[in-house]
Design a protein around this motif. Structure first.
Motif, PDB file in Angstrom:
ATOM      1  N   UNK A  48       0.837  -1.209   0.000  1.00  0.00           N
ATOM      2  CA  UNK A  48       0.000   0.000   0.000  1.00  0.00           C
ATOM      3  C   UNK A  48       0.867   1.253   0.000  1.00  0.00           C
ATOM      4  N   UNK A  49       1.973   1.206   0.701  1.00  0.00           N
ATOM      5  CA  UNK A  49       2.867   2.362   0.757  1.00  0.00           C
ATOM      6  C   UNK A  49       3.512   2.615  -0.608  1.00  0.00           C
ATOM      7  N   UNK A  67       0.162   3.443  -9.475  1.00  0.00           N
ATOM      8  CA  UNK A  67      -1.294   3.378  -9.379  1.00  0.00           C
ATOM      9  C   UNK A  67      -1.925   3.128 -10.748  1.00  0.00           C
ATOM     10  N   UNK A  68      -1.388   3.783 -11.775  1.00  0.00           N
ATOM     11  CA  UNK A  68      -1.926   3.565 -13.119  1.00  0.00           C
ATOM     12  C   UNK A  68      -1.668   2.141 -13.592  1.00  0.00           C
ATOM     13  N   UNK A  69      -0.489   1.603 -13.275  1.00  0.00           N
ATOM     14  CA  UNK A  69      -0.199   0.211 -13.639  1.00  0.00           C
ATOM     15  C   UNK A  69      -1.143  -0.742 -12.908  1.00  0.00           C
ATOM     16  N   UNK A  70      -1.388  -0.439 -11.626  1.00  0.00           N
ATOM     17  CA  UNK A  70      -2.301  -1.272 -10.834  1.00  0.00           C
ATOM     18  C   UNK A  70      -3.709  -1.232 -11.400  1.00  0.00           C
ATOM     19  N   UNK A  71      -4.213  -0.041 -11.710  1.00  0.00           N
ATOM     20  CA  UNK A  71      -5.582   0.058 -12.223  1.00  0.00           C
ATOM     21  C   UNK A  71      -5.700  -0.514 -13.630  1.00  0.00           C
ATOM     22  N   UNK A  72      -4.630  -0.383 -14.428  1.00  0.00           N
ATOM     23  CA  UNK A  72      -4.654  -0.993 -15.759  1.00  0.00           C
ATOM     24  C   UNK A  72      -4.732  -2.512 -15.633  1.00  0.00           C
ATOM     25  N   UNK A  73      -3.886  -3.076 -14.760  1.00  0.00           N
ATOM     26  CA  UNK A  73      -3.916  -4.524 -14.551  1.00  0.00           C
ATOM     27  C   UNK A  73      -5.242  -4.959 -13.932  1.00  0.00           C
ATOM     28  N   UNK A 301       5.265  -6.017  -5.514  1.00  0.00           N
ATOM     29  CA  UNK A 301       4.455  -5.772  -4.321  1.00  0.00           C
ATOM     30  C   UNK A 301       3.158  -5.038  -4.658  1.00  0.00           C
ATOM     31  N   UNK A 302       3.219  -4.155  -5.637  1.00  0.00           N
ATOM     32  CA  UNK A 302       1.999  -3.481  -6.102  1.00  0.00           C
ATOM     33  C   UNK A 302       1.034  -4.520  -6.683  1.00  0.00           C
ATOM     34  N   UNK A 303       1.570  -5.430  -7.473  1.00  0.00           N
ATOM     35  CA  UNK A 303       0.742  -6.460  -8.121  1.00  0.00           C
ATOM     36  C   UNK A 303       0.141  -7.425  -7.111  1.00  0.00           C
ATOM     37  N   UNK A 304       0.801  -7.605  -5.966  1.00  0.00           N
ATOM     38  CA  UNK A 304       0.302  -8.496  -4.927  1.00  0.00           C
ATOM     39  C   UNK A 304      -1.110  -8.123  -4.477  1.00  0.00           C
ATOM     40  N   UNK A 305      -1.457  -6.852  -4.620  1.00  0.00           N
ATOM     41  CA  UNK A 305      -2.773  -6.367  -4.186  1.00  0.00           C
ATOM     42  C   UNK A 305      -3.911  -6.814  -5.112  1.00  0.00           C
ATOM     43  N   UNK A 306      -3.579  -7.151  -6.357  1.00  0.00           N
ATOM     44  CA  UNK A 306      -4.629  -7.390  -7.353  1.00  0.00           C
ATOM     45  C   UNK A 306      -5.565  -8.557  -7.022  1.00  0.00           C
ATOM     46  N   UNK A 549      16.894  -4.792   1.748  1.00  0.00           N
ATOM     47  CA  UNK A 549      18.099  -4.075   2.175  1.00  0.00           C
ATOM     48  C   UNK A 549      17.998  -2.609   1.765  1.00  0.00           C
ATOM     49  N   UNK A 550      17.600  -2.375   0.491  1.00  0.00           N
ATOM     50  CA  UNK A 550      17.449  -0.992   0.019  1.00  0.00           C
ATOM     51  C   UNK A 550      16.300  -0.295   0.737  1.00  0.00           C
ATOM     52  N   UNK A 551      15.208  -1.008   0.945  1.00  0.00           N
ATOM     53  CA  UNK A 551      14.043  -0.421   1.604  1.00  0.00           C
ATOM     54  C   UNK A 551      14.411   0.047   3.018  1.00  0.00           C
ATOM     55  N   UNK A 552      15.170  -0.783   3.728  1.00  0.00           N
ATOM     56  CA  UNK A 552      15.581  -0.439   5.098  1.00  0.00           C
ATOM     57  C   UNK A 552      16.485   0.786   5.112  1.00  0.00           C
ATOM     58  N   UNK A 553      17.335   0.919   4.085  1.00  0.00           N
ATOM     59  CA  UNK A 553      18.227   2.089   4.023  1.00  0.00           C
ATOM     60  C   UNK A 553      17.457   3.366   3.688  1.00  0.00           C
ATOM     61  N   UNK A 554      16.365   3.231   2.925  1.00  0.00           N
ATOM     62  CA  UNK A 554      15.534   4.384   2.566  1.00  0.00           C
ATOM     63  C   UNK A 554      14.673   4.830   3.740  1.00  0.00           C
TER      64      UNK A 554
END
Length: 563
Positions: A48-49, A67-73, A301-306, A549-554
């Motif tokens: 969701x984030x 969001x556009x990719x999610x709604x298109x899918x 992770x975005x696609x996981x919501x579909x 690893x990257x997510x934790x650093x961000x």
């Protein structure tokens, strides 16, 4: 048409309708769920984030936002499967089929996470500067299996018709005809023109349209669904119980429903679940490949919501509407379709429990020695009434009060030839009577069982129109990307022309044949895609670890899951 449907049904029985296909699909979902430690539960809040753009970087390459990719899918998956497909699953397998749809969706969340991540990693730039991606690219660039990529791309083109075009307009035209009496050819012609105007603009125009269409159509459908469920509030708990009660035993005969065994409910639930959310089919990765993202797992992770939105939320709502309203096992006056029609040589006593149980086994292919031979010969019809002493099965139910009419709506007089229980043609006459309904007509009736009354059917018509039309839009893009892979960008325009023509023609084709063809094309896409992602399982796990690893650093203050 009847012979064509028999041929397609035979093919489907060996692929999409077979048990091995179901186990391959669910087995892949189970494997990755365990292998990646239940990502559909652990990663949901992070999905969701990311959809809100919190993980984006300046300069991320792509044609659309998350969001556009999610709604298109989503527009490609939220369609007739949510309205007509759920109704067909319950019609064939009883309430237990809905349970298996939900199980398919839960496992499908992981499958879609994996296929989108791997496809996004190996996307390319097309000659026109647009982003091109999908399973065929990881098959070519990572697995070095160009032959498998070609098979998948060809299957995608066929499935764009079998999933995205033919069933969608077929359900739209049937619903508009049933609700408002609008001519099916007229519906098909108008919507085909609108479809052509949208898809000619490519992914950017498609994304703009679907990002507005998906939220609007979901809101309309939710209002109508909750109106039915709350109006029949006393049936909510019994409906939930019915979904789980017969999961492993099958549903016994009740009302007009002849019953269904476990294997039939299981197979139909999984099959319709896949048609609804398309997890493992490889279609969504094509839409997500266009998203602006520097890290493939973030788009996964975005696609996981579909599947969660499409099946667990929307299909569950439709299922509760059908069950709480009580329409799924009741007979209604309707015009019979030839593909759903079967004539038994002898009369069947509907009040004889033993006879109905035997018929149930026969209808589900579980009887070694069928007790119900199919009729061969001539039906004698006088003033619209069939004179022979036999049983007519329509939509897997014993039909009542059957009448035969000419195309001018006059009572028919004469003979009707029947071969092994089937009427070869329904051209000069048609049959009407009381039987079970399925697909969109069943959901349409269910939506009238609320405070809205007959106006509830308008919600289904409008919802189906928006859902199905948006699905057709998205699938035109999927097929176009497959054409780009196989033959180059310059061939896409020819594909779009054929796609729009096919969309128009399907508005007046027999529904059952369309659904059968759809099941075959789904399997043709899914099988090579599942094989591909299983071969890349270790790479997928490695990608997930590096992402966190990257997510934790961000986001140093935020607790992140272990890969």
């Amino acid at each position: 048409m009847e012979k064509l449907n028999d041929i397609l049904s035979l093919i489907d029985s060996y692929v999409g309708g077979s048990q091995w296909f179901v186990f391959l699909l669910l087995g892949t979902g189970v494997f990755f769920t365990i292998y990646l430690k239940f990502p559909q539960f652990r990663y949901l809040k992070h999905s969701l984030r990311i959809v809100r753009g919190k993980f984006d970087k300046e300069g991320d390459e792509g044609d659309t936002s998350h969001f556009q990719a999610l709604t298109t899918a989503l527009s490609g998956t939220v369609g007739t499967g949510n309205i007509a497909g759920v109704a067909l699953a319950i019609h064939l397998g009883g309430p237990a089929a809905l349970f298996w749809m939900l199980v398919t969706a839960m496992l499908g969340m992981t499958t879609k996470f994996v296929e989108v991540t791997l496809s996004h990693k190996y996307r390319e730039k097309a000659s026109d500067g647009s982003i091109a991606g999908g399973p065929m690219y990881y098959m070519k660039n990572r697995l070095n299996m160009r032959w498998l990529a070609v098979i998948f791309a060809i299957a995608t083109i066929l499935s764009s018709f079998g999933t995205g075009s033919l069933p969608q307009i077929n359900s739209i035209s049937n619903s508009l005809f049933a609700t408002w009496g609008i001519n099916k050819i007229l519906s098909g012609a108008i919507l085909a023109v609108l479809l052509g105007l949208v898809i000619i603009g490519g992914i950017k125009r498609i994304a703009k349209v679907t990002s507005k269409l998906v939220p609007a159509m979901a809101l309309i459908y939710f209002v109508g669904a909750f109106a039915v469920i709350l109006y029949n509030y006393e049936n909510i708990i019994p409906s939930f119980i019915s979904i789980f009660h017969d999961v492993f035993s099958g549903t016994a005969a009740v009302g007009g429903f002849l019953g269904a065994g476990f294997s039939f409910a299981f197979n139909r639930g999984v099959n319709r679940g896949l048609f609804s959310n398309e997890a493992g089919q490889g279609s969504a990765p094509i839409a997500h490949a266009a998203a602006r993202a520097h890290e493939p797992v973030s788009e996964g992770l975005v696609a996981l919501l579909e599947p969660f939105i499409d099946t667990i939320i929307i299909c569950s709502l439709t299922g509760l509407v059908l069950l709480s309203s009580g329409v799924w096992n009741k007979k209604y006056e309707n015009r019979f379709q030839a593909a759903d029609l079967e004539i038994l040589a002898n009369p069947v006593d509907q009040h004889n429990a033993a006879e109905i149980k035997a018929l149930r086994k026969d209808m589900n292919g579980l009887s070694d020695n069928p007790e119900f031979p199919r009729f061969t010969g001539n039906l004698t019809v006088k003033d619209g009434v069939i004179q022979n002493n036999l049983t007519i099965i329509h939509a897997r139910s014993i039909a009542d009060h059957v009448k035969v009419y000419t195309r001018d709506n006059e009572p028919y007089n004469g003979k009707i030839e029947v071969d092994d229980g089937k009427i070869p043609e329904l051209e000069d006459y048609y049959l009407e009577g009381r039987s079970l309904l399925h697909s969109a007509p069943l959901t349409t009736v269910a939506f009238t069982k609320s405070w809205f009354g007959k106006y509830g059917s308008y919600i289904v018509s409008i919802g189906l129109l928006l859902f199905a039309f948006s699905t057709a839009i998205s699938w035109s893009y999927y097929g176009g990307r497959a054409m780009t892979y196989l033959f180059g960008v310059h061939t896409v325009i020819y594909y779009r022309i054929v796609y729009v023509i096919g969309f128009f023609l399907a508005s007046f084709v027999d529904t059952t044949i369309v659904w059968t063809f759809s099941g075959i094309t789904i399997a043709m896409m899914t099988i090579p895609n599942l094989i591909g992602i299983l071969l890349l399982r270790k790479e997928m796990k490695s990608e997930v670890k590096s992402f966190w690893v990257e997510y934790a650093s961000r986001f140093p203050g935020e607790k992140v899951p272990k890969g």
